[in-house]
Design a protein around this motif. Structure first.
Motif, PDB file in Angstrom:
ATOM      1  N   LYS A  20       0.951  -1.116   0.043  1.00 51.51           N
ATOM      2  CA  LYS A  20      -0.018   0.194  -0.105  1.00 51.51           C
ATOM      3  C   LYS A  20       0.937   1.262  -0.104  1.00 51.51           C
ATOM      4  N   ILE A  21       0.663   2.269  -1.167  1.00 53.31           N
ATOM      5  CA  ILE A  21       1.722   3.276  -1.082  1.00 53.31           C
ATOM      6  C   ILE A  21       0.832   4.687  -0.831  1.00 53.31           C
ATOM      7  N   ALA A  22      -0.598   4.495  -0.832  1.00 55.43           N
ATOM      8  CA  ALA A  22      -1.350   5.664  -0.605  1.00 55.43           C
ATOM      9  C   ALA A  22      -2.693   5.007  -0.185  1.00 55.43           C
ATOM     10  N   ASP A  23      -3.706   5.961   0.059  1.00 53.03           N
ATOM     11  CA  ASP A  23      -5.007   5.557   0.509  1.00 53.03           C
ATOM     12  C   ASP A  23      -5.700   5.071  -0.860  1.00 53.03           C
ATOM     13  N   GLY A  24      -6.062   3.808  -0.801  1.00 59.76           N
ATOM     14  CA  GLY A  24      -6.760   3.141  -2.077  1.00 59.76           C
ATOM     15  C   GLY A  24      -5.847   2.677  -3.258  1.00 59.76           C
ATOM     16  N   VAL A  57      11.657  -6.091  -2.525  1.00 60.40           N
ATOM     17  CA  VAL A  57      11.248  -5.415  -1.272  1.00 60.40           C
ATOM     18  C   VAL A  57      12.351  -5.306  -0.588  1.00 60.40           C
ATOM     19  N   PHE A  58      12.736  -4.195   0.095  1.00 67.41           N
ATOM     20  CA  PHE A  58      13.844  -3.951   1.053  1.00 67.41           C
ATOM     21  C   PHE A  58      13.171  -3.211   2.312  1.00 67.41           C
ATOM     22  N   LYS A  59      14.091  -3.058   3.073  1.00 63.86           N
ATOM     23  CA  LYS A  59      14.034  -2.798   4.602  1.00 63.86           C
ATOM     24  C   LYS A  59      13.828  -1.191   4.523  1.00 63.86           C
ATOM     25  N   ASP A  60      12.743  -0.452   5.060  1.00 65.07           N
ATOM     26  CA  ASP A  60      12.808   0.886   5.042  1.00 65.07           C
ATOM     27  C   ASP A  60      13.470   1.435   6.062  1.00 65.07           C
ATOM     28  N   ASN A  61      14.784   1.940   5.968  1.00 70.31           N
ATOM     29  CA  ASN A  61      15.610   2.383   7.067  1.00 70.31           C
ATOM     30  C   ASN A  61      15.187   3.853   7.431  1.00 70.31           C
ATOM     31  N   ALA A  62      14.602   4.527   6.494  1.00 68.65           N
ATOM     32  CA  ALA A  62      14.177   5.811   6.805  1.00 68.65           C
ATOM     33  C   ALA A  62      12.826   5.831   7.671  1.00 68.65           C
ATOM     34  N   SER A  63      12.827   6.757   8.484  1.00 70.27           N
ATOM     35  CA  SER A  63      11.598   7.092   9.373  1.00 70.27           C
ATOM     36  C   SER A  63      10.678   7.901   8.805  1.00 70.27           C
ATOM     37  N   THR A  64       9.951   7.498   7.720  1.00 72.21           N
ATOM     38  CA  THR A  64       8.875   8.411   7.167  1.00 72.21           C
ATOM     39  C   THR A  64       7.651   7.946   7.474  1.00 72.21           C
ATOM     40  N   PRO A  65       6.883   8.848   8.162  1.00 74.78           N
ATOM     41  CA  PRO A  65       5.492   8.558   8.728  1.00 74.78           C
ATOM     42  C   PRO A  65       4.462   8.276   7.317  1.00 74.78           C
ATOM     43  N   MET A  66       3.999   7.200   7.657  1.00 71.99           N
ATOM     44  CA  MET A  66       2.776   6.847   6.759  1.00 71.99           C
ATOM     45  C   MET A  66       1.538   7.409   6.947  1.00 71.99           C
ATOM     46  N   GLN A  67       0.682   7.712   6.100  1.00 66.87           N
ATOM     47  CA  GLN A  67      -0.642   8.368   6.188  1.00 66.87           C
ATOM     48  C   GLN A  67      -1.381   7.333   6.293  1.00 66.87           C
ATOM     49  N   LYS A  68      -2.601   7.084   7.210  1.00 68.64           N
ATOM     50  CA  LYS A  68      -3.304   6.119   7.275  1.00 68.64           C
ATOM     51  C   LYS A  68      -4.914   6.577   7.084  1.00 68.64           C
TER      52      LYS A  68
END
Length: 105
Positions: free
Chosen positions: A80-84, A94-105
């Protein structure tokens, strides 16, 4: 005659030092290039095998998202990359996300 024998012995010693130098160069390449790459590859493989729903990942194309569904039989991950918006990605990209980017829910 002794001059020829001394030259032959020095030539053999030079050959031996060349072999030792080649072995040393290979050992340096192994410990500084090959071994770290193998460790990194094992770490990536371990992460990909331990994926779970809700894990934040980054795809090989640079898209950040959250794992929504895992199809181990076909090796496909739904991210899931965005709502819907859900994309299908091969498990190997697919790799580990090392950056701490907040995901919108």
């Amino acid at each position: 005659m002794t001059n020829i024998i001394l030259q032959a012995q020095s030539a053999q010693g030079g050959g031996m030092s060349m072999i030792i130098m080649m072995v040393a160069i290979f050992a340096i390449m192994y410990f500084f290039m090959i071994r770290p790459q193998q460790k990194k590859q094992k770490e990536i493989q371990k992460f990909q095998n331990s994926l779970a729903e809700g894990t934040q990942v980054i795809t090989g194309g640079g898209i950040y998202g959250t794992v929504k569904k895992i199809d181990l039989a076909n090796g496909i991950i739904e991210v899931k990359i965005a709502d819907g918006v859900v994309i299908k990605v091969d498990k190997g990209y697919v790799f580990k996300d090392n950056a701490s980017t907040p995901m919108q829910k």
